[in-house]
Write a protein that holds these residues in place. Sequence first.
Motif, short mmCIF file in Angstrom:
data_model
loop_
_atom_site.label_atom_id
_atom_site.label_comp_id
_atom_site.label_asym_id
_atom_site.label_seq_id
_atom_site.Cartn_x
_atom_site.Cartn_y
_atom_site.Cartn_z
N LYS A 48 -7.20 6.83 -8.22
CA LYS A 48 -5.98 6.13 -7.86
C LYS A 48 -5.13 6.99 -6.93
O LYS A 48 -4.55 6.49 -5.96
CB LYS A 48 -5.18 5.78 -9.12
N ALA A 49 -5.09 8.29 -7.19
CA ALA A 49 -4.35 9.20 -6.32
C ALA A 49 -4.97 9.24 -4.92
O ALA A 49 -4.26 9.28 -3.91
CB ALA A 49 -4.31 10.59 -6.93
N SER A 74 0.82 -1.21 0.00
CA SER A 74 0.00 0.00 0.00
C SER A 74 0.85 1.26 0.00
O SER A 74 0.37 2.34 -0.35
CB SER A 74 -0.93 0.01 1.22
N GLU A 75 2.11 1.16 0.40
CA GLU A 75 3.01 2.31 0.47
C GLU A 75 4.20 2.14 -0.48
O GLU A 75 5.24 2.77 -0.29
CB GLU A 75 3.50 2.47 1.91
N ASP A 130 0.24 -1.16 -11.05
CA ASP A 130 1.48 -0.60 -11.58
C ASP A 130 2.42 -1.71 -12.06
O ASP A 130 3.04 -1.60 -13.13
CB ASP A 130 2.20 0.22 -10.51
N LYS A 169 5.54 1.67 -4.69
CA LYS A 169 5.28 1.75 -6.12
C LYS A 169 6.13 0.69 -6.83
O LYS A 169 7.22 0.35 -6.38
CB LYS A 169 5.63 3.14 -6.65
N ARG A 178 -6.54 6.85 -3.49
CA ARG A 178 -6.17 5.59 -2.83
C ARG A 178 -4.73 5.66 -2.31
O ARG A 178 -4.44 5.25 -1.19
CB ARG A 178 -6.33 4.42 -3.80
N GLN A 179 -3.83 6.18 -3.12
CA GLN A 179 -2.42 6.27 -2.72
C GLN A 179 -2.23 7.22 -1.54
O GLN A 179 -1.35 7.02 -0.71
CB GLN A 179 -1.57 6.71 -3.91
N GLU A 180 -3.09 8.25 -1.47
CA GLU A 180 -3.03 9.20 -0.35
C GLU A 180 -3.80 8.69 0.86
O GLU A 180 -3.90 9.39 1.87
CB GLU A 180 -3.61 10.55 -0.80
N LYS A 181 -4.35 7.47 0.74
CA LYS A 181 -5.16 6.84 1.79
C LYS A 181 -6.41 7.64 2.09
O LYS A 181 -6.95 7.60 3.19
CB LYS A 181 -4.33 6.61 3.06
N GLY A 207 -3.15 -0.61 -6.00
CA GLY A 207 -2.34 0.36 -6.73
C GLY A 207 -1.00 -0.22 -7.15
O GLY A 207 -0.58 -0.08 -8.31
N PHE A 208 -0.30 -0.86 -6.21
CA PHE A 208 0.99 -1.48 -6.53
C PHE A 208 0.81 -2.56 -7.58
O PHE A 208 1.59 -2.65 -8.54
CB PHE A 208 1.60 -2.08 -5.26
#
Length: 599
Positions: free
Chosen positions: A586-587, A99-100, A134, A102, A589-592, A130-131
């Motif tokens: 997606k952003a 989750s953290e 990618d 890339k 999600r990445q920013e939680k 997300g990972f």
Amino acid sequence: MQLPDYAPFDPAQRQALASLLATMTPQQASWLSGFVAGAQTAGQGAAAAPAPASAPAPAAKRELTVLFGTESGNSEALADQTAKLGKKNGFKVKTRNMSETKAQDLAAVENLLVVVSTWGDGDPPEAAIGFYEDLMGEQAPALDGLHFSVCALGDTAYEQFCETGKRIDERLEKLGGQRVHARQDCDVEYEEPWKAWVQPALDGFPQTAAPSQSVPAPTTSSTFVVEAAPLAPPPAPVYDKKNPWPAELLEKVNLNGTGSAKETWHYEFSLEDSGLRYEPGDALAVLPENRPEDVEDLLIAGKFESGLAADLRTKYDITNLSQSLVSKYNELAGSSKLSRLLDPKKKDELKSWLHGRQIIDLLQEFPIAGLTGKQFTGLLRKLQPRLYSIASSLKAHEDEVHLTVASVRYTTHGRDRVGVASTYLADRVQSGDRVPVYFHQNKNFRLPENPETPIIMVGPGTGIAPFRAFMEERVATKASGQNWLFFGDQRYSYDFLYQLEWQEYFAEGQLHKLSTAFSRDQKHKIYVQDRMKEEAAELYRWLEEGAYFYVCGDASRMAKDVHQTLLGIIESQGGHTRNEAEAYLKALRQEKRYQRDVY
């Protein structure tokens, strides 16, 4: 290592020393040499100390990254154990959550161990999406310098067993990585397969040569003083799957009104004297027991001895019927019909046959003469804990934990069926009884750190549970951020779970918006995603102002519908293309800021 014949030791000492030296690293041998010399100096005086010598430099520590993707916490727990073992093997270890992370980050990694679970029928864990996307995408980096191995967790009850781990394993190789040990696929009992994988995987990484320069050996002119360490207090007990806490049930209340088609219970358990703590967003694991009548039916169908009853009630999953179990059963049954169903070409036919059937149906339709209880239990999996989203905050209910659980009851193939854990709690646990439980942290479903941040909560049905905990926490901590709840169920009069609490929060200005959808109160069905569309402009404004968006509940339909609706709102209200809306989400999600707890 063999000691020379002239060494001044008796046979027992020689054997002990040889055994010790054989297991020592160069660094340990060098340190011990200096320690012994120093101890001698302390006893004989500094004048007797030999001149310091030069010793080989210790080997540079190899770096190891342990990467995990988890849904229920099992992969994270195994990743932690993997990291500890890696350190014992001389690695400099870094543990990372997908989750953290890339995919591009892997380009700088030389040694990688992956522990990842498969969620549902072949999907990656929610926090790892997300990972995963990618890594599978066209922009994934070349990984020519990577050495890796994968441990995949899954459940043979699902057709796409360990699918996420399999795909990641294949993708890492395709990107240029070199596999140092074969992938390990683990079923729900994952401890032993993991143990069989981890040490060979660590041993498979390339060695790093020691630097050529030398470093001074430890000085021998100091006096060594060994002081007795103070007695440490005994460690606090750890309550987990193997050692659950017996929590007393304080109260249970049916949240549905008379006339409802549903049965949803509110449970309150005591944590007094346990020392256990949890955060809003965490889950409580309940270790259930099988229904006595289901045990009795199995004993009759299989003609097993009654002494098997206790184990069937508490140790084994006696209901869930999977392709894997059918295959193992047919090795004993030798049924031509089952053999035909198990033909890979008959996959859809087998899936249709399995639907709605349980293990009792297999025993009755395909009896095996002389099948022993030991043979039968050898086919079964262990009875697994059930995880329930916690519906309370410790700040509001000291030494208590609350659950919101819908009782599962249905009829298929002429037989009444029940959910094992939900009806164990509803039918057989009364106030004052104790239930074995432990906590599971869900670090991927958390309130914002900043109490001023607004939150949007979408939780139809029992998905309301963690949002009750969120609201109790926000009120108790006087968080100033605005709160918006979307709740849906069948009927307002019967199924508005925790209705009075939500209306009180709203009346007092603590819940700033309340959007409800009761699907059966009008001719056309209305769901939470319909209310989201009606509130599209304001919902998008909240997102633009930094709101966190949470979803909890059914994964198969509701969560997918909410996701698509959210994409549409971002697209229409923000003037984005579909690709831009997907990138926006997606952003988040990445920013939680987009978190889901779905099941």
